[in-house]
Write a protein that holds these residues in place. Structure first.
Motif, PDB file in Angstrom:
ATOM      1  N   UNK A   1       0.838  -1.239  -0.011  1.00  0.00           N
ATOM      2  CA  UNK A   1       0.046  -0.062   0.122  1.00  0.00           C
ATOM      3  C   UNK A   1       0.772   1.143   0.062  1.00  0.00           C
ATOM      4  N   UNK A   2       0.513   2.102  -0.686  1.00  0.00           N
ATOM      5  CA  UNK A   2       1.321   3.326  -0.795  1.00  0.00           C
ATOM      6  C   UNK A   2       0.202   4.711  -1.115  1.00  0.00           C
ATOM      7  N   UNK A   3       0.703   5.856  -0.512  1.00  0.00           N
ATOM      8  CA  UNK A   3       0.032   7.079  -0.464  1.00  0.00           C
ATOM      9  C   UNK A   3       0.824   8.127  -1.212  1.00  0.00           C
ATOM     10  N   UNK A   4       0.084   8.573  -2.280  1.00  0.00           N
ATOM     11  CA  UNK A   4       0.661   9.605  -3.036  1.00  0.00           C
ATOM     12  C   UNK A   4       0.098  10.904  -2.977  1.00  0.00           C
ATOM     13  N   UNK A   5       0.846  11.839  -2.275  1.00  0.00           N
ATOM     14  CA  UNK A   5       0.109  13.171  -1.991  1.00  0.00           C
ATOM     15  C   UNK A   5       0.450  14.154  -3.182  1.00  0.00           C
ATOM     16  N   UNK A   6      -0.321  15.110  -3.597  1.00  0.00           N
ATOM     17  CA  UNK A   6      -0.103  16.069  -4.587  1.00  0.00           C
ATOM     18  C   UNK A   6      -0.881  17.213  -4.457  1.00  0.00           C
ATOM     19  N   UNK A   7      -0.532  18.352  -5.191  1.00  0.00           N
ATOM     20  CA  UNK A   7      -1.276  19.526  -5.201  1.00  0.00           C
ATOM     21  C   UNK A   7      -0.769  20.719  -4.272  1.00  0.00           C
ATOM     22  N   UNK A   8       0.514  20.363  -3.549  1.00  0.00           N
ATOM     23  CA  UNK A   8       0.988  21.720  -2.829  1.00  0.00           C
ATOM     24  C   UNK A   8       1.736  22.453  -3.943  1.00  0.00           C
ATOM     25  N   UNK A   9       2.108  23.672  -3.321  1.00  0.00           N
ATOM     26  CA  UNK A   9       2.697  24.787  -4.234  1.00  0.00           C
ATOM     27  C   UNK A   9       2.830  26.026  -3.519  1.00  0.00           C
ATOM     28  N   UNK A  10       3.121  27.203  -4.161  1.00  0.00           N
ATOM     29  CA  UNK A  10       3.109  28.532  -3.621  1.00  0.00           C
ATOM     30  C   UNK A  10       1.863  29.296  -3.970  1.00  0.00           C
ATOM     31  N   UNK A  11       1.307  30.147  -3.057  1.00  0.00           N
ATOM     32  CA  UNK A  11       0.163  30.608  -3.328  1.00  0.00           C
ATOM     33  C   UNK A  11       0.179  31.943  -2.416  1.00  0.00           C
ATOM     34  N   UNK A  12      -0.319  33.068  -2.762  1.00  0.00           N
ATOM     35  CA  UNK A  12      -0.347  34.262  -1.991  1.00  0.00           C
ATOM     36  C   UNK A  12      -1.543  34.217  -0.778  1.00  0.00           C
ATOM     37  N   UNK A  13      -1.328  34.953   0.039  1.00  0.00           N
ATOM     38  CA  UNK A  13      -2.249  35.028   1.199  1.00  0.00           C
ATOM     39  C   UNK A  13      -3.741  35.312   0.582  1.00  0.00           C
ATOM     40  N   UNK A  14      -4.544  34.628   0.969  1.00  0.00           N
ATOM     41  CA  UNK A  14      -6.074  34.510   0.515  1.00  0.00           C
ATOM     42  C   UNK A  14      -6.500  33.650  -0.638  1.00  0.00           C
ATOM     43  N   UNK A  15      -5.378  33.050  -0.997  1.00  0.00           N
ATOM     44  CA  UNK A  15      -5.556  32.222  -2.174  1.00  0.00           C
ATOM     45  C   UNK A  15      -6.124  30.917  -1.776  1.00  0.00           C
ATOM     46  N   UNK A  16      -6.095  29.825  -2.686  1.00  0.00           N
ATOM     47  CA  UNK A  16      -6.601  28.554  -2.646  1.00  0.00           C
ATOM     48  C   UNK A  16      -5.571  27.536  -3.008  1.00  0.00           C
TER      49      UNK A  16
END
Length: 124
Positions: A1-16
Motif C-alpha cells: 500500500x502506498x499513499x501519493x500526495x499532490x497539489x502543494x505549491x506557492x500561493x499568495x495569502x487569501x488564495x486557495x
C-alpha cells in the motif's frame, strides 16, 4: 500500500489550493483518512480527519477555511484550502488509518500508512 500526495505549491495569502492523496494497492478498506502538517521547527499537527462514513473533524485554526473530503471508490482523500494564511505554510502529509488489504490468500491489517508530504507555501 502506498499513499501519493499532490497539489502543494506557492500561493499568495487569501488564495486557495487543493491537495489530493491517493492510496494504491490491493486495498479492501480504509477506516479514517487525515491530513497533518508540519511547519519548520514545529511538531506535526493534525489538521483534519474524515471517517469512511464521512464524519469530519478540524483543528480550530482551519475551521471554516479548509474542507476535507474523500472518494471511497478511488481511495483518495482531498483537502480544499481556502483563504490561506502565511501560518498555513507547512509540509502537508496524508494519513490512512485502519487499512486492510488483500494479500492473496487472505487479508492483512489493519495498518496505518503515511504519504510522502507535499509543501504548501503561503506568501504574505
Amino acid at each position: 500500500v502506498q499513499l501519493q500526495a499532490s497539489g502543494g505549491g506557492l500561493v499568495q495569502a487569501g488564495g486557495s489550493l487543493r491537495l489530493s492523496c491517493a492510496a494504491s494497492g490491493s486495498i479492501f478498506s480504509i477506516n479514517a483518512m487525515a491530513w497533518y502538517r508540519q511547519a519548520p521547527g514545529n511538531q506535526r499537527e493534525l489538521v483534519a480527519t474524515i471517517t469512511n462514513g464521512g464524519s469530519t473533524t478540524y483543528v480550530d485554526s482551519v475551521k471554516g477555511r479548509f474542507t476535507i473530503s474523500r472518494d471511497n471508490a478511488k481511495n483518495t482523500v482531498y483537502l480544499q484550502m481556502n483563504s490561506l494564511k502565511p501560518e498555513d505554510t507547512a509540509v502537508y502529509y496524508c494519513h490512512a488509518g485502519g487499512v486492510v488489504y488483500n494479500s492473496g490468500p487472505g487479508y492483512r491489517g489493519p495498518y496505518d500508512y503515511w504519504g510522502q508530504g507535499t509543501l504548501v507555501t503561503v506568501s504574505s
